[in-house]
Design a protein around this motif. Sequence first.
Motif, PDB file in Angstrom:
ATOM      1  N   ALA A   1      -8.271   5.556   0.997  1.00 55.51           N
ATOM      2  CA  ALA A   1      -7.558   4.358   1.442  1.00 55.51           C
ATOM      3  C   ALA A   1      -8.550   3.338   1.979  1.00 55.51           C
ATOM      4  O   ALA A   1      -9.586   3.700   2.535  1.00 55.51           O
ATOM      5  N   LYS A   2      -8.208   2.058   1.831  1.00 53.41           N
ATOM      6  CA  LYS A   2      -9.130   1.011   2.293  1.00 53.41           C
ATOM      7  C   LYS A   2      -9.037   0.762   3.796  1.00 53.41           C
ATOM      8  O   LYS A   2      -9.966   0.250   4.397  1.00 53.41           O
ATOM      9  N   ASP A   3      -7.885   1.152   4.402  1.00 51.98           N
ATOM     10  CA  ASP A   3      -7.729   0.974   5.848  1.00 51.98           C
ATOM     11  C   ASP A   3      -6.694   1.973   6.372  1.00 51.98           C
ATOM     12  O   ASP A   3      -6.099   2.740   5.610  1.00 51.98           O
ATOM     13  N   GLU A   4      -6.474   1.947   7.689  1.00 50.58           N
ATOM     14  CA  GLU A   4      -5.574   2.912   8.326  1.00 50.58           C
ATOM     15  C   GLU A   4      -4.122   2.752   7.846  1.00 50.58           C
ATOM     16  O   GLU A   4      -3.419   3.730   7.633  1.00 50.58           O
ATOM     17  N   LYS A   5      -3.695   1.518   7.672  1.00 51.71           N
ATOM     18  CA  LYS A   5      -2.316   1.261   7.209  1.00 51.71           C
ATOM     19  C   LYS A   5      -2.105   1.860   5.811  1.00 51.71           C
ATOM     20  O   LYS A   5      -1.094   2.514   5.550  1.00 51.71           O
ATOM     21  N   GLU A   6      -3.062   1.638   4.924  1.00 48.22           N
ATOM     22  CA  GLU A   6      -2.955   2.195   3.577  1.00 48.22           C
ATOM     23  C   GLU A   6      -3.028   3.719   3.623  1.00 48.22           C
ATOM     24  O   GLU A   6      -2.320   4.402   2.883  1.00 48.22           O
ATOM     25  N   HIS A   7      -3.852   4.262   4.516  1.00 48.65           N
ATOM     26  CA  HIS A   7      -3.951   5.716   4.662  1.00 48.65           C
ATOM     27  C   HIS A   7      -2.595   6.315   5.040  1.00 48.65           C
ATOM     28  O   HIS A   7      -2.203   7.362   4.516  1.00 48.65           O
ATOM     29  N   ILE A   8      -1.877   5.658   5.937  1.00 49.11           N
ATOM     30  CA  ILE A   8      -0.552   6.141   6.340  1.00 49.11           C
ATOM     31  C   ILE A   8       0.378   6.172   5.128  1.00 49.11           C
ATOM     32  O   ILE A   8       1.114   7.140   4.923  1.00 49.11           O
ATOM     33  N   HIS A   9       0.319   5.132   4.300  1.00 51.28           N
ATOM     34  CA  HIS A   9       1.145   5.112   3.084  1.00 51.28           C
ATOM     35  C   HIS A   9       0.712   6.205   2.101  1.00 51.28           C
ATOM     36  O   HIS A   9       1.553   6.833   1.459  1.00 51.28           O
TER      37      HIS A   9
ATOM     38  N   LEU B   1       0.494  18.153  -2.260  1.00 50.72           N
ATOM     39  CA  LEU B   1      -0.620  17.299  -2.665  1.00 50.72           C
ATOM     40  C   LEU B   1      -0.240  15.842  -2.410  1.00 50.72           C
ATOM     41  O   LEU B   1       0.747  15.348  -2.937  1.00 50.72           O
ATOM     42  N   ARG B   2      -1.030  15.202  -1.576  1.00 47.19           N
ATOM     43  CA  ARG B   2      -0.752  13.817  -1.176  1.00 47.19           C
ATOM     44  C   ARG B   2      -1.772  12.877  -1.816  1.00 47.19           C
ATOM     45  O   ARG B   2      -2.874  13.285  -2.181  1.00 47.19           O
ATOM     46  N   ARG B   3      -1.387  11.648  -1.888  1.00 45.50           N
ATOM     47  CA  ARG B   3      -2.305  10.641  -2.430  1.00 45.50           C
ATOM     48  C   ARG B   3      -3.580  10.589  -1.603  1.00 45.50           C
ATOM     49  O   ARG B   3      -4.672  10.364  -2.137  1.00 45.50           O
ATOM     50  N   SER B   4      -3.488  10.820  -0.310  1.00 51.20           N
ATOM     51  CA  SER B   4      -4.670  10.807   0.554  1.00 51.20           C
ATOM     52  C   SER B   4      -5.644  11.935   0.217  1.00 51.20           C
ATOM     53  O   SER B   4      -6.816  11.859   0.564  1.00 51.20           O
ATOM     54  N   ASP B   5      -5.162  12.979  -0.473  1.00 54.35           N
ATOM     55  CA  ASP B   5      -6.049  14.051  -0.937  1.00 54.35           C
ATOM     56  C   ASP B   5      -6.858  13.615  -2.153  1.00 54.35           C
ATOM     57  O   ASP B   5      -7.901  14.186  -2.447  1.00 54.35           O
TER      58      ASP B   5
END
Length: 182
Positions: A90-98, A82-86
Motif C-alpha cells: 500500500a502507498k499509505d496507511e489509509k490504503e493499507h486499511i483498505h 489471503l488479503r490484498r495486503s499480503d
Amino acid sequence: IPDAHFVWEGKYNGAKVIVITPEFNASARAADLWIPLKAGSDNILAMSVIYEILNAKMFKPGFMKTYTDLPFLVRVDNKKMLRRSDMEKAKDEKEHIHFEEQFYAWNAKDGKPALMPGTEGSDKKTLRLSDFGIEPLLEGVFEVTLLDGKKVKVTTVFEMLKMSAAKFSPEATQKETGVHPD
C-alpha cells in the motif's frame, strides 16, 4: 416468539415443522417432528447437518460463489484469509486499511488469484463477478507469491469447511448429541 406465527402459517400451508430442543415444550408438541438432543450439543448437531449437506451435495455452488465467503482463499500456513495486503504494498496507511479488507478467490478463467469485488475495502461495490471476468473456484489448493517473495499454499474457505465438517458424521456425534444418525 414474535415471528412464531410465520412458522405456524407455513405449517398450515404444507410446510413440515421440526423442533430441535432438549425439552418437550409447546412448540415441540405442535411440531411434525421433535428431535430431542442433549443440552448444549446443538452446535455439534449443526455440524452433523452441515456434514450431511456437503456429502449429499445439497448446496448451490453458484450461490456460494457469489454470495458467501466460501470461495475466498485461506493461507494453509497460518489459516488466515489471503488479503490484498499480503500480496501488494500500500502507498499509505489509509490504503493499507483498505487492503486489509480485500480478499482473493482463485479465478478458474485465468488460473490466478482474483480480488473479489463487493468486499468492505473494495472500490467495486457489486457482486456481479462476470463484470470482472471472475469465476471463483470452490475447491482446490493453489500456490501464491506473497509481497515478500515467499511462496505459500492457499485453499478455499469451502475446503476448510469440508475438513472441519469431516469429523462430525452423524454416527460420530450420536453419543454427544443423543440424536440417532437416522
